[in-house]
Design a protein around this motif. Structure first.
Motif, PDB file in Angstrom:
ATOM      1  N   UNK A 127       0.828  -1.206   0.000  1.00 48.14           N
ATOM      2  CA  UNK A 127       0.000   0.000   0.000  1.00 48.14           C
ATOM      3  C   UNK A 127       0.859   1.252   0.000  1.00 48.14           C
ATOM      4  N   UNK A 128       1.872   1.281   0.858  1.00 46.91           N
ATOM      5  CA  UNK A 128       2.709   2.474   0.984  1.00 46.91           C
ATOM      6  C   UNK A 128       3.731   2.567  -0.140  1.00 46.91           C
ATOM      7  N   UNK A 129       4.088   1.417  -0.695  1.00 44.94           N
ATOM      8  CA  UNK A 129       5.163   1.405  -1.679  1.00 44.94           C
ATOM      9  C   UNK A 129       6.533   1.558  -1.050  1.00 44.94           C
ATOM     10  N   UNK A 135       9.839  -4.546  -1.182  1.00 37.10           N
ATOM     11  CA  UNK A 135      10.634  -3.899  -2.221  1.00 37.10           C
ATOM     12  C   UNK A 135      11.972  -4.600  -2.410  1.00 37.10           C
ATOM     13  N   UNK A 136      12.563  -5.081  -1.323  1.00 37.12           N
ATOM     14  CA  UNK A 136      13.824  -5.824  -1.451  1.00 37.12           C
ATOM     15  C   UNK A 136      13.618  -7.082  -2.285  1.00 37.12           C
ATOM     16  N   UNK A 137      12.554  -7.828  -1.996  1.00 33.71           N
ATOM     17  CA  UNK A 137      12.283  -9.033  -2.766  1.00 33.71           C
ATOM     18  C   UNK A 137      11.979  -8.714  -4.226  1.00 33.71           C
ATOM     19  N   UNK A 138      11.241  -7.626  -4.458  1.00 31.74           N
ATOM     20  CA  UNK A 138      10.929  -7.279  -5.839  1.00 31.74           C
ATOM     21  C   UNK A 138      12.196  -6.921  -6.621  1.00 31.74           C
ATOM     22  N   UNK A 139      13.108  -6.206  -5.986  1.00 32.45           N
ATOM     23  CA  UNK A 139      14.369  -5.878  -6.660  1.00 32.45           C
ATOM     24  C   UNK A 139      15.141  -7.146  -7.019  1.00 32.45           C
ATOM     25  N   UNK A 140      15.097  -8.136  -6.128  1.00 29.89           N
ATOM     26  CA  UNK A 140      15.764  -9.414  -6.398  1.00 29.89           C
ATOM     27  C   UNK A 140      15.071 -10.129  -7.561  1.00 29.89           C
ATOM     28  N   UNK A 141      13.738 -10.142  -7.558  1.00 30.57           N
ATOM     29  CA  UNK A 141      12.981 -10.789  -8.637  1.00 30.57           C
ATOM     30  C   UNK A 141      13.261 -10.097  -9.965  1.00 30.57           C
ATOM     31  N   UNK A 159       0.126  -3.560  -7.250  1.00 30.88           N
ATOM     32  CA  UNK A 159      -1.037  -3.229  -6.430  1.00 30.88           C
ATOM     33  C   UNK A 159      -0.541  -2.342  -5.298  1.00 30.88           C
ATOM     34  N   UNK A 160      -0.933  -1.067  -5.324  1.00 25.79           N
ATOM     35  CA  UNK A 160      -0.341  -0.114  -4.385  1.00 25.79           C
ATOM     36  C   UNK A 160      -1.254   1.085  -4.183  1.00 25.79           C
ATOM     37  N   UNK A 161      -0.804   2.023  -3.336  1.00 27.86           N
ATOM     38  CA  UNK A 161      -1.565   3.223  -3.058  1.00 27.86           C
ATOM     39  C   UNK A 161      -1.435   4.258  -4.164  1.00 27.86           C
ATOM     40  N   UNK A 162      -2.010   5.414  -3.932  1.00 27.62           N
ATOM     41  CA  UNK A 162      -2.056   6.454  -4.967  1.00 27.62           C
ATOM     42  C   UNK A 162      -0.723   7.164  -5.143  1.00 27.62           C
ATOM     43  N   UNK A 163       0.199   6.980  -4.217  1.00 28.96           N
ATOM     44  CA  UNK A 163       1.526   7.573  -4.338  1.00 28.96           C
ATOM     45  C   UNK A 163       2.546   6.683  -3.644  1.00 28.96           C
ATOM     46  N   UNK A 164       3.827   6.969  -3.898  1.00 25.76           N
ATOM     47  CA  UNK A 164       4.888   6.160  -3.315  1.00 25.76           C
ATOM     48  C   UNK A 164       5.752   5.537  -4.390  1.00 25.76           C
ATOM     49  N   UNK A 165       6.758   4.771  -3.944  1.00 23.57           N
ATOM     50  CA  UNK A 165       7.738   4.210  -4.872  1.00 23.57           C
ATOM     51  C   UNK A 165       7.122   3.308  -5.933  1.00 23.57           C
ATOM     52  N   UNK A 166       6.224   2.420  -5.531  1.00 29.62           N
ATOM     53  CA  UNK A 166       5.644   1.495  -6.502  1.00 29.62           C
ATOM     54  C   UNK A 166       4.745   2.215  -7.495  1.00 29.62           C
ATOM     55  N   UNK A 167       3.996   3.192  -7.018  1.00 31.77           N
ATOM     56  CA  UNK A 167       3.149   3.968  -7.929  1.00 31.77           C
ATOM     57  C   UNK A 167       4.019   4.717  -8.937  1.00 31.77           C
ATOM     58  N   UNK A 168       5.119   5.286  -8.470  1.00 26.30           N
ATOM     59  CA  UNK A 168       6.031   5.982  -9.387  1.00 26.30           C
ATOM     60  C   UNK A 168       6.628   5.026 -10.405  1.00 26.30           C
TER      61      UNK A 168
END
Length: 428
Positions: A127-129, A135-141, A159-168
């Motif tokens: 949610x927060x991104x 995020x560590x696991x995603x970078x590894x993937x 699947x994330x919130x309206x702002x944050x690292x994943x949204x960006x």
């Protein structure tokens, strides 16, 4: 969902019918509070609106590019993974589902080495991104995909919130992205995009999941005698107040084993506050009759045992045998034996005055899972209201997140300083 609370009465800790009737009057006030929270979409209570608010067309559109996937890998932790895992592990699909919900390097490596990443859909959920583990696991993937020559942008949904690292990240690379619902804590988000994206990729009927949840929502009323979810929440609360500090949650279906994990987070994170709460202990029937039942029946009188089962399931016959001592098994079935194990456990606990509750659904299918997920969420909220707890917060979890982030150099936090200054009494 059906709840049989007869064996919760008269045991030790003791709860009688008079006390239950008094509790019913409190449930009426709780129902009014919950209804108001739902009507105003108040934080937390908004979770109970998900059966009608979740947009299944939006989910299916976002995951449409991954219909050819042999595998779906969900990268998340806690509420960002357990709801999806509950559905995935309960239902059969030709598309296998795996979950990176821990940062154990050996397990992560083994899993990624075992997958054909070119045929894997990656669903990153935060949610927060900013969740460090996710995020560590995603970078590894992502690195593993790049190393194998796979275009990760074509295999990833966020699947994330309206702002944050994943949204960006999603906006930068034009990734399909699903919103996390506002006002819904992660552990209450199973009936949203958070829990249903994986199910949609696997081809499950996510509308049926929500239909089951909606049916359970429609049964909420001002009396615990008419609302199974409130009956469970109220009885659990009343027994906890009388000393049942542990809730041994024991499904009699291996397909519901992950549901017990989901329940454990819901119950622990929501209700463990202000010196109150009920510790969830995960068990599996009939396996743990041989490893834990001795304690439940003859140990400290501080437990409620919750027995969960589907009343209908595929079965398998037990062959006839020439062994006379086992002749009673021949001609029966594994399902009949498992039901007998539950009945015997239930009676054994009652005979030892150990309070227990039976929770039933018709089948472990999409609708049945929707009933269970919604029912236990409503039960948890009912318990929290009766106990006067802040059900939807998790300050102890946030403390740990700050401490870990500070230790990794992600900011200055007083919590991380306390970790650095910890005392040691080392025995080598």
């Amino acid at each position: 969902m059906r709840i049989d609370i007869a064996n919760a009465l008269g045991g030790e800790p003791a709860l009688d019918r008079e006390a239950l009737d008094e509790l019913d009057a409190e449930v009426a006030a709780v129902h009014d509070r919950i209804t108001t929270g739902m009507e105003t979409d108040e934080f937390g209570y908004a979770a109970l609106n998900l059966p009608e608010r979740t947009d299944t067309d939006e989910i299916r559109a976002a995951v449409a590019p991954f219909e050819d996937s042999e595998t779906v890998l969900t990268v998340g932790i806690g509420g960002s993974a357990l709801g999806a895992a509950t559905i995935a592990n309960a239902l059969e699909s030709e598309t296998a589902a795996y979950f990176l919900d821990n940062v154990d390097p050996e397990q992560t490596t083994r899993l990624l080495d075992s997958l054909d990443l070119s045929r894997t859909a990656v669903n990153v959920v935060s949610k927060s991104g900013t969740t460090a583990e996710t995020l560590a696991n995603f970078l590894v993937v992502r690195e593993a995909m790049q190393r194998e020559g796979v275009d990760w942008t074509e295999r990833t949904v966020v699947t994330t919130g309206s702002e944050g690292n994943l949204r960006n990240l999603a906006e930068k690379h034009d990734l399909p992205a699903l919103p996390v619902p506002e006002g819904v804590p992660g552990r209450f988000a199973a009936l949203s995009t958070v829990g249903l994206a994986c199910a949609a990729i696997q081809g499950h009927d996510i509308d049926a999941v929500l239909a089951g949840a909606a049916a359970e929502r429609d049964r909420l009323s001002g009396s615990l005698y008419d609302a199974p979810a409130y009956a469970y929440g109220a009885v659990s609360y009343a027994l906890a107040e009388r000393g049942a500090a542990t809730n041994a949650f024991m499904p009699y279906a291996e397909s519901l084993e992950t549901f017990a994990e989901w329940f454990a987070q819901l119950w622990a994170e929501s209700l463990g506050k202000d010196g109150q709460g009920q510790t969830p202990a995960r068990a599996l029937g009939a396996t743990d009759q041989h490893s834990q039942l001795q304690l439940y029946r003859a140990g400290p009188r501080d437990k409620l045992v919750t027995l969960v089962r589907p009343t209908e399931r595929a079965d398998r016959d037990i062959p006839e045998t020439e062994l006379s001592g086992l002749s009673y098994l021949g001609g029966s079935s594994l399902g009949t034996l498992l039901d007998a194990e539950l009945d015997a456990t239930e009676a054994s606990l009652a005979a030892a005055d150990c309070p227990n509750v039976r929770v039933e659904i018709d089948r472990v299918d999409e609708r049945g899972l929707g009933e269970l997920l919604f029912g236990m969420e409503a039960a948890c909220i009912c318990y929290g209201e009766l106990a006067g707890l802040s059900t939807f917060t998790q300050p102890a979890v946030e403390w740990g997140k700050k401490a870990a982030r500070g230790l990794l150099g992600g900011g200055e936090f007083a919590e991380s300083e306390q970790v650095r200054d910890r005392a040691q009494l080392l025995v080598e």
